[in-house]
Design an enzyme around this catalytic site. Structure first.
Site: not given
Ligand code: BJW
Length: 239
Positions: A111, A93, A119, A180, A96
């Site tokens: 992602h 996901q 563009c 994650t 970087d």
């Molecule tokens: C360690 C550690 C160490 C720390 N060792 N571990 C229900 C309600 C409302 C909305 C939705 C819903 N269901 C789905 C949605 C939509 C939404 C969503 O999921 N929302 C939820 C939050 C509720 N999803 C979307 O909108 C997605 N698109 C979609 O569904 O499209 C449908 C569609 C279809 C057709 C047409 C139109 C639409 C898109 C999601 C995009 C996410 N984007 C981001 C930003 C990317 C760009 C950027 O970086 O700037 O992606 S948000 C951010 O979260 C980023 C990440 O990839 C993503 C996940 O985060 P991740 O990687 O899990 O990080 P953290 O910080 O959350 O967790 C880190 C973990 O590491 C923790 O557990 C720590 O404990 C651990 N950790 N140190 C091991 N040393």
């Protein structure tokens, strides 16, 4: 404990935690980006439409920070695993690019990637690594705005990437889920689909997540320590 000898097909899903020990901030949690910044202001298509300069300032800052980070032992071990295992898919996901910098060749980027720009008029994507940016917001030669080629909330994931990830998740014998929070969909559903398809699920994280409730093994600890440790055990079991 899984029987590594019977494992043929491996899928790995990584999140921001895999890059934490490289110095890349995660999103959620105590020091996460979403503590300091509002998602609605920075990581949605509406935010970019409203204020592209603000969004780009944030990405410019992150790009510069990440350009100065190095892959850690978790990234390096996953690259080694890809070389050693015949059927291995790394799904991330993260935007970087650290998995590729560590030597992983086949990476499914759900992602997008912080180092590519798109563009908004032509839809063309190209690599653009310059940091800091010479102009904010950057523009395409055609005059239209460029945007980071990442997936914001409410946007669909790249069709090819999600198809490849789904295929890997539903057909693997073992899935490793690393760093994650398991709350952003559809990525967060992949471990569930893997489990439903009969895969053995191992989670590595510094804390429990929603995935922990159905994982077969939860290894609590930092990825840069626990991924190499698991791989050492794995190699011992098959050699
Ligand atoms: C360690 C550690 C160490 C720390 N060792 N571990 C229900 C309600 C409302 C909305 C939705 C819903 N269901 C789905 C949605 C939509 C939404 C969503 O999921 N929302 C939820 C939050 C509720 N999803 C979307 O909108 C997605 N698109 C979609 O569904 O499209 C449908 C569609 C279809 C057709 C047409 C139109 C639409 C898109 C999601 C995009 C996410 N984007 C981001 C930003 C990317 C760009 C950027 O970086 O700037 O992606 S948000 C951010 O979260 C980023 C990440 O990839 C993503 C996940 O985060 P991740 O990687 O899990 O990080 P953290 O910080 O959350 O967790 C880190 C973990 O590491 C923790 O557990 C720590 O404990 C651990 N950790 N140190 C091991 N040393």
């Amino acid at each position: 404990m899984t029987d590594f000898q019977s494992v043929k097909t491996v899928a790995v899903l990584t999140g921001a935690g895999v890059s934490a020990e490289s110095g890349v901030p995660t999103f959620r949690g105590k020091d996460g980006l979403w503590r300091q910044y509002r998602v609605e202001d920075l990581a949605t298509p509406e935010a970019f439409h409203r204020n592209p300069a603000l969004v780009w300032e944030w990405y410019d800052w992150r790009r510069e920070l990440i350009a100065n980070c190095q892959p850690n032992q978790a990234h390096l071990t996953l690259a080694e695993m890809e070389k050693a295992l015949p059927d291995f898919t790394l799904i991330t996901q993260n935007v970087d690019g650290l998995h590729r910098r560590a030597g992983s060749q086949k990476v499914v980027e759900l992602h997008g990637n912080l180092w590519d720009v798109r563009c908004v008029a032509e839809g063309t994507v190209r690599e653009y690594r310059r940091v800091p940016l010479p102009e904010i917001p950057p523009r395409c030669q055609c005059g239209a705005l460029l945007r980071p080629n990442v997936v914001w909330f409410g946007e669909p994931l790249p069709a090819e990437a999600i198809a490849a990830a789904q295929e890997a998740a539903t057909s693997c014998d073992l899935m490793l889920v690393i760093g994650t929070s398991g709350v952003v969909h559809p990525a967060a559903s992949l471990p569930f689909w893997a489990k439903q398809g009969g895969a053995y699920l191992i989670e590595i994280n510094v804390q429990r997540t929603p995935i922990s409730t159905y994982a077969d093994e939860v290894i609590l600890g930092p990825a840069a320590v626990e991924v190499p440790r698991l791989w050492a055990k794995w190699r011992q079991a098959v050699e």
